[in-house]
Design a protein around this motif. Structure first.
Motif, short mmCIF file in Angstrom:
data_model
loop_
_atom_site.label_atom_id
_atom_site.label_comp_id
_atom_site.label_asym_id
_atom_site.label_seq_id
_atom_site.Cartn_x
_atom_site.Cartn_y
_atom_site.Cartn_z
N ALA A 10 0.83 -1.21 0.00
CA ALA A 10 0.00 0.00 0.00
C ALA A 10 0.86 1.25 0.00
N GLY A 11 2.01 1.18 0.70
CA GLY A 11 2.86 2.37 0.84
C GLY A 11 3.42 2.86 -0.46
N HIS A 12 3.94 1.95 -1.26
CA HIS A 12 4.56 2.39 -2.52
C HIS A 12 3.50 2.91 -3.49
N MET A 13 2.28 2.35 -3.40
CA MET A 13 1.19 2.86 -4.24
C MET A 13 0.78 4.27 -3.82
N THR A 14 0.84 4.52 -2.51
CA THR A 14 0.53 5.87 -2.01
C THR A 14 1.50 6.88 -2.59
N LEU A 15 2.79 6.54 -2.54
CA LEU A 15 3.80 7.46 -3.07
C LEU A 15 3.61 7.68 -4.57
N LYS A 16 3.35 6.62 -5.32
CA LYS A 16 3.19 6.74 -6.77
C LYS A 16 2.01 7.65 -7.13
N LYS A 17 0.90 7.46 -6.42
CA LYS A 17 -0.29 8.26 -6.73
C LYS A 17 -0.10 9.71 -6.34
N LEU A 18 0.59 9.95 -5.22
CA LEU A 18 0.84 11.33 -4.81
C LEU A 18 1.77 12.03 -5.81
N ILE A 19 2.76 11.27 -6.36
CA ILE A 19 3.67 11.85 -7.35
C ILE A 19 2.93 12.14 -8.65
N LYS A 20 2.09 11.22 -9.07
CA LYS A 20 1.30 11.43 -10.29
C LYS A 20 0.32 12.59 -10.13
N ASN A 21 -0.17 12.76 -8.89
CA ASN A 21 -1.12 13.85 -8.65
C ASN A 21 -0.48 15.23 -8.83
N ASP A 22 0.86 15.28 -8.75
CA ASP A 22 1.55 16.56 -8.94
C ASP A 22 1.36 17.08 -10.36
N ALA A 23 1.13 16.17 -11.29
CA ALA A 23 0.88 16.61 -12.67
C ALA A 23 -0.38 17.46 -12.73
N GLU A 24 -1.41 17.03 -12.03
CA GLU A 24 -2.65 17.81 -11.97
C GLU A 24 -2.46 19.10 -11.20
#
Length: 843
Positions: free
Chosen positions: A749-763
């Protein structure tokens, strides 16, 4: 030694005479017309005093009364002498009759002389006294000599005449002596016994009294023998000068007083005998009464043993036992309960269980109806229905099948019907539901029977049977004539549209009485309300909402009940919504955590325009238990709906479709976007702080991953503190392959949290947000930690996500830090290392 007391010329020689003279003589002297003042009213009730005799140092006799209180408040005169200083001094007479009780010692002294006191008679027969000074001269039979200041002889004579005209009022008083004892003396102004004789005989002088006093008194203290002889000589000379007439008079007086003394003794003896006889008689009566009471008590005990005890005299346990014994099947009940105790054991073998069931069946056969209604024997029948064979169950059911509705309405027998539904055959279950036909509206209002109907409706009824039960709310015709092919109200209304108003009217009449009942929590009742709200007009809905709004909280735990609550919120007025919201006070957290209750919360967020009321009454209570709500399956949906309402990422389309039914309600005036923004502003700050306080728990949870992303994306306010808290966890030292503590890089779950937060920076970059999670992450994580991420597959994909942001500054920073690990990446076999190496080699 001879004991004697001289009263006049009468000599009292015994203790009885001494004690009785004090009791009897005053009443005799007064002619029994006036009682002695200060003595008890009834002389007969007094006991004769006990007298103690002792000898004084001068050889005289002192008599003491050891018991009784005969001379209480009685005073006899004492001798008063005048000292050289002119003060009076009380002298104790040698011959003193002293009476004592437990607390005081009373001394009876001979009376004062007539010259000691002057009397002043009153009209009412009482006298006033004035004490005089008395001077004693030496001599054996010395008499007091009056001082020059004393009254004259003529005055004494006039006083005597007054005494003969009026009755004497004897008053006895007690004076304290110096030694602590009480001296009983006759007060001045009261006639002595000798004077009473004088009045009776019309004599003016009392020579014999003076002689008796002088003889009783003896020598006064301090008087020598010579002086006593002189006094005696003076007296003898005076006696010789008495005339012959005077001598006769003295002789007559002696004779009279002697006769009087004998009469006094006789009367005293009679009185004493009367008193002692009465006392003995009273004692005998008391003893006889005591014996009678004892015999009565003994007879009563014997009667109690033989007599049948009354119920009110028994203890509660005994009364209960007597009542049980009065039951017709008492012996059978006792035996069946013993078998039941053995049969209900879990470790009982199958053979023994079969044997006990057969024995129990033989005992209850033909008596099942009588036993099933009692609280103890009802358990026996239930146990037999549970553990018995199919034949035994059928036999029990056959005895009770005609009274199933009656059994449902009784507290203990209702459990037998539930056992039939659970352990009976299909035919027996159908028979139970068939017994309900025509009685559903009555049963549903009964507290006990409604529980049985609810149990059967939810657990064992088929769709056709449920429809048949619900049809009875539509009207009497549906209760009598069942339609086998009809399953829903919608189908009935399509086939018979003209009967719509009649059906809704019958439904309203049937469900209105259920509003204030405890049966409002049952599923079948919720179904009836839901069908009514679905097909009723808006006006009919509003009328029903007004009745139901305070009890909505009892219906939200079922699917149909929650839909009814949603209809009340959608079509209720602002006042109705306020009442509903206030009724949820104390139940908000529970509603958020319920499968169907959380849907009511979502309807509140969609429909209520008064967001301030929502914030105070609902949101504040929910935020106080935010951790509990957040880590619940349905509570999480409530939080996500506040952040992203009707987002298909979080909510199923069917749920969204149900919520859309309230969009057309006539009472919500505020724009939906404004309403949602006001609610979001109320919860944004607490949610961001919640991430800071519980970062590790949130990032390591699969289901809370979306919540973190949603909070950081949609919450109003500065998310920097929350992002930094997550980055600090990512910056912790990482050892690839460690199983003790999963690092966030390797955690599912942790690595998915980081990935989604990083991708959210695009928005966020598209929206020109200044705070970016990736920027904070690169500032927080050291170069060595970033290199360690490349040692695992999941770490490599996180680094690839940063490079794919198309942010030149961030990409350059990552490439710079990973320059030294390019060669190492080529040696690794996992897919992430190969892709990362290709990204780093790109220009």
């Amino acid at each position: 030694m001879r004991l004697s007391v001289h009263v006049g010329n009468a000599s009292l020689n015994t203790m009885e005479e001494i004690s009785s003279i004090a009791v009897v003589s005053p009443s005799i002297l007064e002619g029994k017309k006036k009682k002695l003042k200060g003595t008890p009213k009834s002389i007969k009730k007094q006991k004769a005093p006990d007298v103690e005799v002792r000898e004084t140092p001068e050889g005289d006799i002192t008599r003491k009364k050891s018991k009784g209180n005969l001379f209480k408040n009685t005073n006899f005169p004492t001798d008063n002498t005048v000292t050289k200083s002119g003060k009076k001094k009380q002298t104790k007479s040698p011959d003193t009759v002293s009476v004592k009780n437990n607390k005081q010692k009373l001394k009876v002294t001979p009376e004062k002389r007539k010259s000691d006191t002057s009397y002043d008679g009153d009209d009412d027969g009482s006298t006033k006294s004035t004490p005089k000074r008395v001077k004693f001269t030496p001599g054996k039979h010395s008499t007091p000599q009056e001082t020059p200041n004393d009254v004259t002889k003529s005055t004494q004579k006039s006083v005597k005449q007054k005494r003969t005209k009026k009755k004497a009022n004897v008053s006895l008083k007690s004076d304290k002596t110096g030694d602590g004892s009480s001296t009983v003396s006759e007060p001045s102004g009261v006639n002595t016994w000798a004077e009473a004789l004088e009045r009776a005989q019309n004599q003016e002088t009392d020579v014999s009294w003076e002689q008796a006093v002088a003889k009783a008194r003896g020598k006064p203290d301090g008087v020598g023998e010579g002086e006593a002889e002189k006094v005696g000589a003076g007296k003898s000379n005076s006696r010789e000068n008495v005339s012959e007439k005077g001598q006769k008079k003295v002789e007559f007086e002696k004779k009279s007083k002697k006769e009087f003394g004998s009469k006094v003794m006789k009367l005293a003896g009679k009185t004493l005998k009367t008193l002692t006889g009465k006392a003995a008689k009273e004692k005998e009566n008391k003893n006889s009464n005591k014996r009678k009471r004892e015999s009565d008590a003994a007879g009563k005990k014997e009667d109690d043993k033989t007599k049948k005890p009354k119920l009110e005299e028994m203890s509660k346990k005994d009364r209960k036992k007597v009542r049980k014994m009065q039951r017709t099947n008492f012996e059978v009940i006792q035996q069946t309960k013993k078998i039941w105790e053995s049969l209900r054991r879990h470790d009982l073998k199958a053979e023994e269980k079969t044997k006990l069931c057969q024995e129990l069946m033989n005992m209850v056969r033909g008596k099942v109806k009588e036993l099933v209604f009692a609280h103890d024997t009802a358990r026996v029948i239930q146990c037999l229905m549970k553990n018995g064979s199919q034949e035994q169950r059928t036999e029990l059911f056959e005895e009770l099948k005609d009274d199933l509705v009656e059994l449902c309405k009784t507290k203990y027998s209702s459990f037998f019907v539930k056992k039939v539904l659970k352990y009976g055959t299909k035919a027996q279950k159908n028979a139970v539901f068939k017994a309900f036909h025509g009685n559903v509206r009555k049963i549903v209002r009964h507290t006990v029977a409604a529980a049985v109907l609810e149990y059967g409706y939810n657990e064992y009824a088929t769709a056709a049977q449920r429809s048949a039960l619900m049809e009875e709310f539509y009207g009497p015709s549906f209760a009598l004539f069942k339609s086998p092919n009809v399953t829903t109200l919608e189908q009935i209304l399509k086939e018979q549209p003209t009967r719509r108003d009649m059906i809704l009217s019958n439904m309203k009449e049937a469900i209105t009485p259920l509003v204030d009942k405890t049966v409002l929590s049952h599923t079948i009742v919720h179904r009836a309300f839901f069908e009514y709200f679905t097909y009723a007009s808006n006006k009919a809905r509003m009328d029903m909402i007004e009745l139901l709004r305070e009890n909505i909280v009892h219906m939200v735990h079922t699917r149909d009940g929650s839909r009814v609550a949603m209809y009340c919120i959608w079509y209720g007025t602002a006042k109705d919504r306020k009442v509903i919201i206030k009724s949820f006070k104390g139940h908000v957290v529970k509603l958020c955590k319920e499968e169907y209750g959380h849907m009511v919360m979502l309807a509140l967020f969609d429909a209520v325009d008064d967001t301030k009321l929502m914030e105070k009454a609902v949101l504040q209570e929910m935020l106080k238990s935010l951790y509990e709500v957040c880590f619940d399956q349905y509570g999480l949906k409530v939080l996500l709906y506040l952040l992203s309402p009707r987002d298909q990422v979080y909510f199923h389309p069917d749920v969204i479709k149900v919520l859309e039914l309230g969009d057309a309600n006539p009472n919500s005036k505020k724009d939906a976007a404004v309403r949602r923004k006001e609610l979001l502003s109320a919860v944004s700050s607490p949610l961001l702080q919640f991430i800071v306080d519980h970062t590790k728990e949130l990032v390591m949870s699969n289901s809370r991953l979306l919540l973190i992303l949603d909070i950081l994306t949609h919450a109003e306010g500065d998310p920097t503190a929350a992002m930094e808290a997550i980055c600090k966890i990512a910056a912790e030292p990482f050892v690839s392959g460690s199983l003790e503590n999963f690092h966030i890089i390797e955690h599912p779950a942790g690595h998915m949290t980081l990935k989604k937060l990083i991708k959210n920076d695009a928005e966020r970059m598209k929206q020109n947000e200044k705070v970016l999670f990736t920027d904070i992450l690169l500032r927080t994580v050291s170069e060595s930690s970033l290199k360690s991420w490349a040692a695992c597959n999941r770490g490599c994909f996180i680094l690839i996500t940063i490079l794919e942001l198309n942010n030149e500054k961030m990409s350059a920073e990552v490439k710079k830090r990973l320059t030294s690990v390019k060669k190492s990446l080529g040696k690794m076999e996992f897919k992430g290392a190969q892709i990362l190496q290709s990204k780093l080699n790109e220009a």
